[in-house]
Design a protein around this motif. Structure first.
Motif, PDB file in Angstrom:
ATOM      1  N   VAL A 118      -8.537   5.652  -3.540  1.00  0.00           N
ATOM      2  CA  VAL A 118      -9.662   6.450  -4.035  1.00  0.00           C
ATOM      3  C   VAL A 118     -10.225   7.316  -2.923  1.00  0.00           C
ATOM      4  N   ALA A 119     -10.340   6.747  -1.717  1.00  0.00           N
ATOM      5  CA  ALA A 119     -10.857   7.513  -0.576  1.00  0.00           C
ATOM      6  C   ALA A 119      -9.934   8.681  -0.231  1.00  0.00           C
ATOM      7  N   GLU A 120      -8.648   8.527  -0.530  1.00  0.00           N
ATOM      8  CA  GLU A 120      -7.686   9.592  -0.259  1.00  0.00           C
ATOM      9  C   GLU A 120      -7.613  10.619  -1.397  1.00  0.00           C
ATOM     10  N   GLY A 121      -8.417  10.415  -2.433  1.00  0.00           N
ATOM     11  CA  GLY A 121      -8.516  11.419  -3.488  1.00  0.00           C
ATOM     12  C   GLY A 121      -7.710  11.159  -4.737  1.00  0.00           C
ATOM     13  N   PHE A 122      -7.084   9.992  -4.843  1.00  0.00           N
ATOM     14  CA  PHE A 122      -6.299   9.686  -6.039  1.00  0.00           C
ATOM     15  C   PHE A 122      -7.218   9.204  -7.166  1.00  0.00           C
ATOM     16  N   ALA A 123      -6.866   9.563  -8.393  1.00  0.00           N
ATOM     17  CA  ALA A 123      -7.617   9.111  -9.564  1.00  0.00           C
ATOM     18  C   ALA A 123      -7.118   7.732  -9.978  1.00  0.00           C
ATOM     19  N   VAL A 124      -8.010   6.746  -9.965  1.00  0.00           N
ATOM     20  CA  VAL A 124      -7.672   5.365 -10.291  1.00  0.00           C
ATOM     21  C   VAL A 124      -8.653   4.878 -11.361  1.00  0.00           C
ATOM     22  N   HIS A 125      -8.127   4.464 -12.524  1.00  0.00           N
ATOM     23  CA  HIS A 125      -8.969   3.977 -13.626  1.00  0.00           C
ATOM     24  C   HIS A 125      -8.396   2.679 -14.189  1.00  0.00           C
ATOM     25  N   PRO A 126      -9.221   1.626 -14.243  1.00  0.00           N
ATOM     26  CA  PRO A 126     -10.582   1.554 -13.734  1.00  0.00           C
ATOM     27  C   PRO A 126     -10.587   1.545 -12.210  1.00  0.00           C
ATOM     28  N   GLY A 127     -11.666   2.030 -11.618  1.00  0.00           N
ATOM     29  CA  GLY A 127     -11.768   2.091 -10.171  1.00  0.00           C
ATOM     30  C   GLY A 127     -12.010   0.730  -9.562  1.00  0.00           C
ATOM     31  N   PRO A 128     -11.864   0.623  -8.244  1.00  0.00           N
ATOM     32  CA  PRO A 128     -12.003  -0.672  -7.580  1.00  0.00           C
ATOM     33  C   PRO A 128     -13.381  -1.296  -7.727  1.00  0.00           C
ATOM     34  N   ASP A 129     -14.440  -0.473  -7.800  1.00  0.00           N
ATOM     35  CA  ASP A 129     -15.783  -1.035  -7.959  1.00  0.00           C
ATOM     36  C   ASP A 129     -15.936  -1.747  -9.293  1.00  0.00           C
ATOM     37  N   GLU A 165      -4.407  -7.299 -13.083  1.00  0.00           N
ATOM     38  CA  GLU A 165      -5.483  -7.120 -12.101  1.00  0.00           C
ATOM     39  C   GLU A 165      -5.086  -7.494 -10.675  1.00  0.00           C
ATOM     40  N   HIS A 166      -3.819  -7.681 -10.393  1.00  0.00           N
ATOM     41  CA  HIS A 166      -3.422  -8.313  -9.141  1.00  0.00           C
ATOM     42  C   HIS A 166      -3.153  -7.336  -7.991  1.00  0.00           C
ATOM     43  N   VAL A 167      -3.602  -6.094  -8.116  1.00  0.00           N
ATOM     44  CA  VAL A 167      -3.470  -5.128  -7.020  1.00  0.00           C
ATOM     45  C   VAL A 167      -4.616  -5.358  -6.034  1.00  0.00           C
ATOM     46  N   PRO A 168      -4.333  -5.495  -4.744  1.00  0.00           N
ATOM     47  CA  PRO A 168      -5.412  -5.722  -3.775  1.00  0.00           C
ATOM     48  C   PRO A 168      -6.492  -4.650  -3.878  1.00  0.00           C
ATOM     49  N   ASN A 169      -7.733  -5.105  -3.994  1.00  0.00           N
ATOM     50  CA  ASN A 169      -8.836  -4.169  -4.191  1.00  0.00           C
ATOM     51  C   ASN A 169      -8.981  -3.220  -3.011  1.00  0.00           C
ATOM     52  N   GLU A 170      -8.692  -3.720  -1.795  1.00  0.00           N
ATOM     53  CA  GLU A 170      -8.828  -2.855  -0.617  1.00  0.00           C
ATOM     54  C   GLU A 170      -7.811  -1.711  -0.646  1.00  0.00           C
ATOM     55  N   HIS A 171      -6.636  -1.956  -1.236  1.00  0.00           N
ATOM     56  CA  HIS A 171      -5.647  -0.880  -1.372  1.00  0.00           C
ATOM     57  C   HIS A 171      -6.160   0.199  -2.326  1.00  0.00           C
ATOM     58  N   LEU A 172      -6.787  -0.225  -3.401  1.00  0.00           N
ATOM     59  CA  LEU A 172      -7.312   0.742  -4.364  1.00  0.00           C
ATOM     60  C   LEU A 172      -8.441   1.568  -3.753  1.00  0.00           C
ATOM     61  N   ARG A 173      -9.258   0.941  -2.940  1.00  0.00           N
ATOM     62  CA  ARG A 173     -10.335   1.684  -2.275  1.00  0.00           C
ATOM     63  C   ARG A 173      -9.755   2.731  -1.326  1.00  0.00           C
ATOM     64  N   THR A 174      -8.662   2.390  -0.679  1.00  0.00           N
ATOM     65  CA  THR A 174      -8.001   3.355   0.200  1.00  0.00           C
ATOM     66  C   THR A 174      -7.489   4.542  -0.611  1.00  0.00           C
ATOM     67  N   LEU A 188       0.821  -1.213   0.000  1.00  0.00           N
ATOM     68  CA  LEU A 188       0.000   0.000   0.000  1.00  0.00           C
ATOM     69  C   LEU A 188       0.851   1.257   0.000  1.00  0.00           C
ATOM     70  N   GLU A 189       1.921   1.280   0.760  1.00  0.00           N
ATOM     71  CA  GLU A 189       2.759   2.476   0.815  1.00  0.00           C
ATOM     72  C   GLU A 189       3.428   2.736  -0.533  1.00  0.00           C
ATOM     73  N   ALA A 190       3.861   1.675  -1.193  1.00  0.00           N
ATOM     74  CA  ALA A 190       4.458   1.835  -2.524  1.00  0.00           C
ATOM     75  C   ALA A 190       3.420   2.359  -3.518  1.00  0.00           C
ATOM     76  N   LEU A 191       2.197   1.847  -3.423  1.00  0.00           N
ATOM     77  CA  LEU A 191       1.124   2.307  -4.309  1.00  0.00           C
ATOM     78  C   LEU A 191       0.772   3.765  -4.038  1.00  0.00           C
ATOM     79  N   ARG A 192       0.732   4.130  -2.747  1.00  0.00           N
ATOM     80  CA  ARG A 192       0.379   5.515  -2.376  1.00  0.00           C
ATOM     81  C   ARG A 192       1.442   6.490  -2.893  1.00  0.00           C
ATOM     82  N   ALA A 193       2.707   6.146  -2.694  1.00  0.00           N
ATOM     83  CA  ALA A 193       3.787   7.016  -3.160  1.00  0.00           C
ATOM     84  C   ALA A 193       3.766   7.128  -4.684  1.00  0.00           C
TER      85      ALA A 193
END
Length: 395
Positions: free
Chosen positions: A88-99, A77-86, A59-64
Motif C-alpha cells: 500500500v505504501a508503494e502505491g498498489f491498490a489492495v482491497h480489503p486494505g491491511p488496516d 487471510e494468511h498474507v502477512p499484514n506487514e507485507h500488505l502495508r508495504t 513479499l517479492e512474489a506479492l510485489r511482482a
C-alpha cells in the motif's frame, strides 16, 4: 487494464475454491482475473489461465503479482499484514486494505476493536500465562473457549477447556501460539450476515442465514434463516454493515453470529467470499463472488434479493473411506435422481472431512429442500444414499 478486453485486471491471492468460483463470476463480467497460487494443482489454478505460482508470504512474489494487476484481493487471510502495508505504501491498490484485514487475521485485535465499537461479543481476555485462563474460568464459568489469535479455520485453533487446561495452555504458549480465552456462549443457533461494501461506501446485504456446524465445520446453510424474526434479521444485516463501514472493509464481509436468548453476539469475521455465502451463486440476484469483484472494482453493487423462498447449501465433505464409485459416476447418479440440484466440485483430492464441493437446492418447503440438499451432499461424499435408495432400480 487488460489491453485485449479493456477491462481492469483483478488479482486474487490464493488459489483455493474461493478463487475458483470468483473466476467463474469474472468470466461473465469480462474481467481478467489473475491468481497467485502456491501450486499448479490448486483449485483455481486448474481453471484460471492467468496463474502466477508464488507464495503468499513472499513479499517479492506479492510485489511482482500486484504490479500485474489493477487491484489485489484475497481468497484467504494468511498474507502477512506487514507485507500488505508495504504494498500500500508503494502505491498498489489492495482491497480489503491491511488496516481492515488485520481484524480478520488477529482475533484479539478484532475483539478489542469490536469492544470499542460496543458491538455485542463474548467476554474475552488475552492469554499470556496459565493463570490467565484459570482466573477467567473462575470469573466467567467453565468450560471456556481457548482460541489461537492468528490462523485457524474449520474448527482448527479452537479448544473447549472444561477446567484449568494447564497442560494444553502450557504446550501452546511454549510453542509460541498467541492465545485468547472467551466465555462459552449459551446460544440458540449460529447465524451469518454476509454483506459487501465498495470504496465509494455503497453497502449491500444478503438475507441473514443460519449455519449448521458439525465438529467445527459448516455442513449446511439455510437461507433465509428459518423462523428468524424480521427485526433480528435486519439487526444482523445492519450490524454487519456497520462493522464493514467502521473497519473500512472493501469487498465481501461475513459476520458469523450466535443467536442467544438475549440477542445477537458476534463470533468471527471473514473479509472475503465465505462458505455461508455460497448459496448466493444460484440463490440470489448477485452472487457473493460477482459482488466481491464489483466491490473491489468500485462498481455499483448488485441486487441481493433471493430468487426462491428457500435455498439450502450443503457442503460435500470427504468421506472416512474411499467410495466405491468415482466422483463422475456419483454425479451421474445424483442427476438421475435429482435434476434440480446444483453441484460445485472444487477440484480437490478427497480426504476425510475436507470440503471438496457443495450442492445447492432451491424451493418452497424448507423440510423438503433441506432433505434433498443433505441427501445429495451425503451421496456425493460417500456414494451411499442416506435413505437406502438403490441407484440401479430405486428403493
Amino acid at each position: 487494464m487488460d489491453p485485449v478486453t479493456g477491462f481492469p485486471v483483478v488479482g486474487m491471492v490464493g488459489g483455493g475454491q474461493l478463487s475458483r468460483m470468483t473466476q467463474q463470476a469474472a468470466i461473465a463480467l469480462g474481467q481478467s482475473l489473475r491468481v497467485l497460487a502456491v501450486s499448479p494443482s490448486d483449485p483455481a489454478a486448474l481453471v484460471t489461465p492467468n496463474v502466477t505460482i508464488g507464495h503468499h508470504t513472499d513479499l517479492e512474489a506479492l510485489r511482482a503479482f500486484a504490479s500485474s494487476c489493477d487491484v489485489m484481493t484475497f481468497d484467504h487471510e494468511h498474507v502477512p499484514n506487514e507485507h500488505l502495508r508495504t504494498l500500500v505504501a508503494e502505491g498498489f491498490a489492495v482491497h480489503p486494505g491491511p488496516d481492515a484485514l488485520i481484524h480478520a487475521q488477529d482475533k484479539l485485535v478484532m475483539r478489542n476493536r469490536l469492544a470499542e465499537m460496543d458491538v455485542p461479543i463474548p467476554a474475552y481476555a488475552e492469554v499470556k500465562t496459565v493463570s490467565d485462563v484459570t482466573q477467567f474460568g473462575e470469573k466467567h464459568g467453565w468450560p471456556v473457549v481457548l482460541k489461537a489469535a492468528r490462523g485457524g479455520y474449520d474448527g482448527k485453533g479452537v479448544w473447549m477447556v472444561p477446567s484449568s487446561g494447564e497442560s494444553l495452555v502450557t504446550e501452546l504458549l511454549e510453542a509460541g501460539t498467541p492465545l485468547l480465552v472467551e466465555e462459552r456462549v449459551d446460544m440458540t443457533r449460529e447465524l451469518a450476515a454476509v454483506v459487501a461494501r465498495s470504496p465509494f461506501g455503497q453497502g449491500a446485504a444478503w438475507p441473514t442465514v443460519q449455519t449448521v456446524q458439525s465438529n467445527g465445520i459448516c455442513v449446511e446453510v439455510l437461507a433465509p434463516a428459518p423462523s428468524l424474526s424480521e427485526d433480528l434479521a435486519q439487526e444482523a444485516q445492519e450490524l454487519a454493515l456497520r462493522i464493514a463501514s467502521s473497519l473500512g472493509v472493501v469487498g465481501v464481509l461475513a459476520v458469523e453470529l450466535f443467536e442467544t436468548s438475549s440477542g445477537l453476539v458476534v463470533n468471527e469475521l471473514a473479509m472475503r467470499p465465505h462458505n455461508s455465502g455460497h448459496w448466493t451463486i444460484e440463490g440470489a440476484g448477485t452472487s457473493q463472488f460477482e459482488q466481491h469483484l464489483r466491490a473491489v472494482l468500485d462498481y455499483p453493487l448488485g441486487s441481493t434479493d433471493p430468487v426462491a423462498p428457500v435455498v439450502v447449501m450443503a457442503n460435500v465433505l470427504g468421506a472416512r473411506s474411499t467410495p466405491d464409485m468415482g466422483p463422475d459416476e456419483r454425479v451421474h447418479h445424483l442427476f438421475a435422481r435429482y435434476r434440480d440440484v446444483h453441484v460445485h466440485y472444487y477440484g480437490k483430492a478427497e480426504r476425510p472431512g475436507r470440503k471438496i464441493g457443495h450442492v445447492t437446492v432451491l424451493g418452497e418447503d424448507l423440510t423438503e429442500v433441506r432433505r434433498r440438499a443433505r441427501f445429495a451432499a451425503d451421496w456425493l461424499a460417500t456414494g451411499a444414499w442416506p435413505d437406502g435408495y438403490d441407484v440401479h432400480g430405486g428403493k
